[in-house]
Design an enzyme around this catalytic site. Sequence first.
Site, PDB file in Angstrom:
ATOM      1  N   CYS A 101       0.808  -1.224   0.000  1.00  0.00           N
ATOM      2  CA  CYS A 101       0.000   0.000   0.000  1.00  0.00           C
ATOM      3  C   CYS A 101       0.841   1.274   0.000  1.00  0.00           C
ATOM      4  CB  CYS A 101      -0.945   0.001   1.197  1.00  0.00           C
ATOM      5  SG  CYS A 101      -2.088  -1.399   1.225  1.00  0.00           S
ATOM      6  N   HIS A 159      -3.384   7.317   1.895  1.00  0.00           N
ATOM      7  CA  HIS A 159      -3.773   5.982   1.443  1.00  0.00           C
ATOM      8  C   HIS A 159      -5.186   5.717   1.942  1.00  0.00           C
ATOM      9  CE1 HIS A 159      -4.062   1.776   0.797  1.00  0.00           C
ATOM     10  NE2 HIS A 159      -3.799   1.434   2.050  1.00  0.00           N
ATOM     11  N   ASN A 167     -10.076  -0.181  -0.379  1.00  0.00           N
ATOM     12  CA  ASN A 167      -8.616  -0.123  -0.312  1.00  0.00           C
ATOM     13  C   ASN A 167      -8.058  -0.689  -1.617  1.00  0.00           C
ATOM     14  OD1 ASN A 167      -5.891  -0.478   0.181  1.00  0.00           O
ATOM     15  ND2 ASN A 167      -6.162  -1.265   2.248  1.00  0.00           N
TER      16      ASN A 167
END
Length: 323
Positions: free
Chosen positions: A114, A250, A280
């Site tokens: 990520c 993020h 996500n």
Amino acid sequence: MTLRAVVRGVGHHLPERVMENAEFEGLVDTSDEWIRSRSGIERRHIAAENETTSSLATRAAEAALRDAGMQADEIDAIIVATSTPDLTFPSAATMVQHALGLTHGFAFDVQAVCAGFVYALSTANALMLAGQARRVLVIGAETFSRIIDWTDRSTCVLFGDGAGALVLEAVESEGLSSDRGILAADLNSDGRHREILYVDGGVSTGATGHLRMEGREVFRHAVEKLAQTAHLSLDQAGLTPEDIDWVVPHQANIRIIQATAKKLGLPMDKVVVTVQDHGNTSAASIPLALSVGRQRGQIKEGDLIVTEAIGGGLAWGSVVLRW
């Protein structure tokens, strides 16, 4: 004079299929209300069988090039941040290079889960400062739906697929914090925490594997480390949280986003939030949010932006840039 990596264009691409939270009610023991209350996610996009990480990345790159008013052959390098490449090798970046019709320059992938896009931005900046590239396509692209255990309710509801891209160009600037472009970056990792977020597959197992996560531990590390790295990048740039126009974090979980903003002393109206629509998307989440924020009219030329992310490894970092 100082070289700065300035954003010339931004774009994104999402698979056509949208999966609403309600669909999970027939798969695992969960509900729309449970997912929203714990993550802020309402829906996500899921790649079709004929869509790959490299094809999503290519479409996002094409959108960013259009926004920049550039042709693909003006690009010197391509960096793709991904943990879900089409194949073990060659890199997704070389596949994008070919799809764009490029036969010059160089292309490679960056894998920091990520945090991958933050790592890729920092790498692009370093290449440009070293004189190895003048224009760089930096892409975050993922098909996380292909490494999800669809029977694990704690993880399958969280992730989605997509891609976002930036076109960066090296520009001579005054070397001031008021310059456009990347002003500072901070990168970190700590392999002691591998077990709290990983995929239980790879060449050592002979299988792709599935994502495994200890959510509470990830949350604890995320809030502390994201605020810390943002402060470090701001300090490098000679700036403070009061100078920030937008935090583009993020997009993992609305609670992490809110807690990090609070630690930075910033109201949520200074945070670009897209997690509700995308879930996500790992390395794709920051460039997706930058592109959507631009489309919404939130991000404007001259705005000071802080991006920060944390992912498996653990790997985390931040970039301060002026749009």
